[in-house]
Design an enzyme around this catalytic site. Structure first.
Site, short mmCIF file in Angstrom:
data_model
loop_
_atom_site.label_atom_id
_atom_site.label_comp_id
_atom_site.label_asym_id
_atom_site.label_seq_id
_atom_site.Cartn_x
_atom_site.Cartn_y
_atom_site.Cartn_z
N SER A 23 -9.59 1.10 3.19
CA SER A 23 -8.77 1.93 2.34
C SER A 23 -7.72 1.15 1.53
O SER A 23 -7.20 1.68 0.54
CB SER A 23 -8.04 2.99 3.18
OG SER A 23 -7.19 2.39 4.11
N SER A 32 -9.56 -1.37 7.30
CA SER A 32 -9.03 -1.17 5.93
C SER A 32 -8.33 -2.35 5.29
O SER A 32 -8.05 -2.31 4.10
CB SER A 32 -8.10 0.03 5.92
OG SER A 32 -8.87 1.19 5.81
N LYS A 55 0.87 -1.18 0.00
CA LYS A 55 0.00 0.00 0.00
C LYS A 55 0.91 1.23 0.00
O LYS A 55 1.97 1.22 0.65
CB LYS A 55 -0.86 -0.08 1.27
CG LYS A 55 -1.98 0.92 1.42
CD LYS A 55 -2.77 0.61 2.70
CE LYS A 55 -3.93 1.54 2.93
NZ LYS A 55 -4.70 1.18 4.16
N1 GLN Z 1 -12.89 3.11 6.82
C1 GLN Z 1 -12.31 3.51 8.06
C2 GLN Z 1 -12.06 5.00 8.03
O1 GLN Z 1 -12.39 5.62 7.08
C3 GLN Z 1 -11.06 2.75 8.34
C4 GLN Z 1 -9.88 3.20 7.59
C5 GLN Z 1 -8.67 2.37 7.90
O2 GLN Z 1 -8.77 1.30 8.49
N2 GLN Z 1 -7.53 2.88 7.51
O3 GLN Z 1 -11.54 5.54 8.94
#
Ligand code: GLN
Length: 468
Positions: free
Chosen positions: A147, A171, A72
């Protein structure tokens, strides 16, 4: 699109000279260029990857000898840029690598490319990327989840045998579920966060996305352990995670009641209920369990997370990293313009919310209260694990949704995270394992394990895969 064999076999073949690391890197680069339409990748590290492969071919060694992987783009890597998919880090070249990357490289793995994400990992769909939206490999009109959506799509598109993600509120697990990959959120502190762009430091974890639990176990095994660059890392008690012997019979499984209630898509529900039946047939004792504070986890997360985000993003001030506004007349203006122009809407939203909940006058009403409820969540998990070996449930209320479906309303987007954030609040390990299809869309089963039981969780996931 050619499939990759199991990672341990691949490394063995490189070590025996049966295949060349250079060929594997080329195979990976070809899959990346053949699948550009999915927008999974931000950049490749072609030069460095081919140099490393040539080196490895001269003296192949390590548990991951010659195995290509994708990180990532919030992992600091050498040989290219690290952008976190944000405009403010667009020009940023890391001066050192993340500990996780160093550990993988020390075993012979080769980072080939950097995957797309929601900028700074804020999001559930990759639609918050300042680059482009990654498409779901099963349906190009749908999101891959986020994400870590680029990493998840890359694995399914066979761009590499494994990819790395970060999981602050789901994520890794959410995109794994949406594309049909295995996604591991280890125990908080299992893998060093050093060299990973910080989102919410009290919940950020690093983990693998793979096709199988066996591959995930090997990658996690290599990455985990104490690191003096991250004081929150924990010691690994077991010698290795790769022995995945496991029997479901006699295991006590709690189905989380709060995750199976109304609002759950019928297709997702059917897949999870089918999985529960499989566990029962394999001899597990399955019971419903209630953790009454779990419905509050989302509200808690969306206070604690922005609070930490607002503090972690303060370092991007236009002076030290990445983008710096050119037209600023003085230092204050440079701070303001660099942040104004460099941050996207979601980062700004989180900075505003975070600053608000931490400000005097609101701190007690929001942040302190959220931390109190967080403690209740931790206690409810530990009480549940005094009775159950694992807790199970869905990863998200729906399968992959349409691109654009939720972008107009941030709250709708946040609601996707309702079943993943609790394990981040508590720090427990959790995994998404492919469990079936709702229509033509993959659905993952979430298995949550007691603190530090990453090894048992991976063994359970493998045993679940084996149930077919
Ligand atoms: N979807 C969650 C957020 O927007 C988690 C994001 C993540 O785990 N980096 O914060």
């Amino acid at each position: 699109m050619s499939r990759w064999p199991a990672i341990d076999e691949l490394a063995a073949d490189v070590k025996s000279g049966k295949i060349k690391a250079v060929e594997l890197v080329k195979q990976s680069l070809k899959a990346i260029s053949d699948n550009q339409e999915f927008d999974a990748i931000i950049s490749t590290l072609e030069g460095r990857a081919l140099d490393r492969a040539a080196q490895i071919d001269k003296q192949p060694a390590g548990r991951l000898a010659g195995v290509p992987f994708i990180a990532k783009d919030n992992f600091l890597t050498l040989g290219g840029k690290t952008t976190a998919a944000s405009n403010i880090l667009r020009p940023f070249e890391a001066p050192y690598q993340a500990t996780a990357i160093e550990k993988l490289e020390a075993e012979g793995a080769i980072c080939v490319a950097k995957a797309n994400l929601d900028a700074f990992a804020h999001g559930s769909s990759t639609e918050n990327s300042d680059w482009f939206v990654t498409k779901n490999p099963h349906d190009k009109t749908r999101v891959p989840g986020g994400s870590s959506g680029g990493s998840a799509a890359a694995v399914i598109l066979d761009m590499a045998p494994f990819a790395l993600g970060t999981d602050t509120g789901g994520s890794i697990r959410l995109p794994a579920s949406f594309v049909g990959a295995v996604g591991v959120k280890p125990t908080y502190g299992r893998v060093s966060r050093s060299g990973v762009v910080a989102m919410a430091s009290s919940t950020d974890v690093i983990g693998p996305l793979t096709k199988t639990a066996t591959d995930a176990a090997l990658v996690l095994d290599v990455m985990s352990g104490r690191d003096e660059l991250d004081s929150t890392t924990i010691e690994k008690a077991e010698a290795s995670y790769t022995d995945l012997d496991f029997d479901w019979s006699g295991k006590k499984i709690g189905v989380i009641k709060e995750y199976m209630q109304e609002g759950l898509d019928a297709g997702v529900k059917a897949v999870i209920e089918g999985s529960i039946e499989k566990l029962k047939s394999a001899g597990a004792a399955v019971e419903e369990v209630s953790l009454p504070s779990l419905p509050l986890a989302l509200a808690v997360y969306y206070i604690v997370c922005p609070a930490e985000v607002s503090s972690n993003l303060s370092r991007y001030d236009g002076q030290r990293y990445g983008y710096s506004a050119k037209d600023a007349k003085n230092l204050d203006e440079s701070y303001e313009l660099s942040r104004e122009e460099g941050f996207g809407a979601e980062a700004k939203r989180r900075i505003m919310i975070g600053t608000y909940v931490l400000s005097s006058g609101y701190y007690d009403a929001y942040y302190k209260k959220a931390q109190t409820v967080r403690t209740k969540i931790i206690n409810e998990f530990s009480e549940a694990f005094s009775k159950f070996d694992f807790l199970v449930g869905p990863i998200s209320p729906t399968p992959a949704f349409k691109i654009g479906e939720k972008t107009a309303d941030p709250l709708k987007m946040y609601l996707n995270d309702i079943m993943t954030v609790a394990a981040n609040m508590s720090g427990n390990p959790a995994i998404s394992v492919p469990a079936g299809l709702a229509g033509n869309l993959p659905v993952g089963l979430q298995i949550i394990a007691p603190m530090a039981s990453d090894h048992q969780m991976l063994a359970a996931a493998k045993a679940f895969e084996d149930l077919g």
